[in-house]
Design an enzyme around this catalytic site. Structure first.
Site, mmCIF file in Angstrom:
data_model
loop_
_atom_site.group_PDB
_atom_site.id
_atom_site.type_symbol
_atom_site.label_atom_id
_atom_site.label_comp_id
_atom_site.label_asym_id
_atom_site.label_seq_id
_atom_site.Cartn_x
_atom_site.Cartn_y
_atom_site.Cartn_z
ATOM 1 N N CYS A 97 0.848 -1.188 0.000
ATOM 2 C CA CYS A 97 0.000 0.000 0.000
ATOM 3 C C CYS A 97 0.881 1.235 0.000
ATOM 4 O O CYS A 97 1.850 1.295 0.766
ATOM 5 C CB CYS A 97 -0.904 -0.012 1.234
ATOM 6 N N HIS A 140 -8.640 -3.795 -3.128
ATOM 7 C CA HIS A 140 -7.772 -3.007 -2.242
ATOM 8 C C HIS A 140 -8.138 -1.517 -2.318
ATOM 9 O O HIS A 140 -8.340 -0.861 -1.286
ATOM 10 C CB HIS A 140 -6.312 -3.221 -2.658
ATOM 11 N N GLU A 141 -8.265 -1.007 -3.533
ATOM 12 C CA GLU A 141 -8.564 0.422 -3.699
ATOM 13 C C GLU A 141 -9.979 0.748 -3.215
ATOM 14 O O GLU A 141 -10.213 1.797 -2.621
ATOM 15 C CB GLU A 141 -8.391 0.842 -5.171
ATOM 16 N N HIS A 144 -10.186 1.439 0.413
ATOM 17 C CA HIS A 144 -9.720 2.775 0.813
ATOM 18 C C HIS A 144 -10.877 3.773 0.880
ATOM 19 O O HIS A 144 -10.873 4.681 1.706
ATOM 20 C CB HIS A 144 -8.681 3.304 -0.187
HETATM 21 ZN ZN LIG Z 1 -3.527 1.088 -0.440
#
Ligand SMILES: [Zn+2]
Length: 191
Positions: A97, A140-141, A144
């Protein structure tokens, strides 16, 4: 323009992002700058909170080659994304990350997803049964945008093991004298 990256412990990484109301020129320009920032820091994905914005926008730039290895692709903009399906099948893959450089963690997530979103021109699109690194990058994004980080998936003892690394990131990047970091200082990350 390249934005300043935000690092572990920056409160903006924990905010739940707000939907974009109108995809106008301003939003399009922001998406372009998000891409420029991702490229400047050698990333293959970047979400708005990682540059201090709470809009539901992220960039994905990872796919899979024929052998199933990670392949960097042209950056794609996802605005107001929704993951509409998660497979029951899960898979463990290693994730990095840009908000805590150098820390790579094995994380279990659904193997396949369906996702829909709007691009920077306001055009709706839908991707079905996305697997591999492509899927991993998007999940993953997407996390966020809800203030979720990979470290949240770790069990207590693993989480403890990475704390020293996280504290180091905090000291290096969040103290006032070092908030401006050079892209060259930062190693190559995954997302
Ligand atoms: Zn990340």
């Amino acid at each position: 323009m390249v934005f300043r990256l935000r690092y572990y412990k920056d409160p903006c990484l924990r905010e739940k992002c707000q939907p974009v109301k109108i995809i106008n020129q301003e939003v399009k320009a922001f998406a372009k700058e998000l891409i420029d920032t991702m490229i400047a820091y050698n990333g293959v994905g970047l979400a708005a909170p990682q540059v201090g914005s709470n809009q539901r926008i992220f960039i994905g730039a990872l796919a899979d080659d024929e052998e199933g290895e990670a392949l960097v692709t042209a950056p794609k903009v996802y605005i107001n994304p929704k993951i509409t399906f998660y497979s029951k099948e899960t898979v463990v893959m290693e994730e990095g990350c840009m908000s805590y450089p150098g820390l790579y963690l094995e994380i279990r997530r659904p193997a396949f997803i369906d996702i829909e979103a709007y691009d920077e021109d306001g055009k709706f699109f839908r991707l079905e049964n996305v697997g591999g690194w492509f899927s991993r990058n998007l999940q993953h994004e997407y996390d966020h945008l809800d203030g979720v980080l990979t470290i949240d998936y770790l069990g207590q003892s693993k989480r403890k093991n990475v704390q020293a690394h996280l504290d180091q990131i905090d000291r290096k990047y969040n103290c006032p004298s070092s908030v401006i970091t050079q892209p060259s200082e930062v190693n190559k990350y995954f997302t």
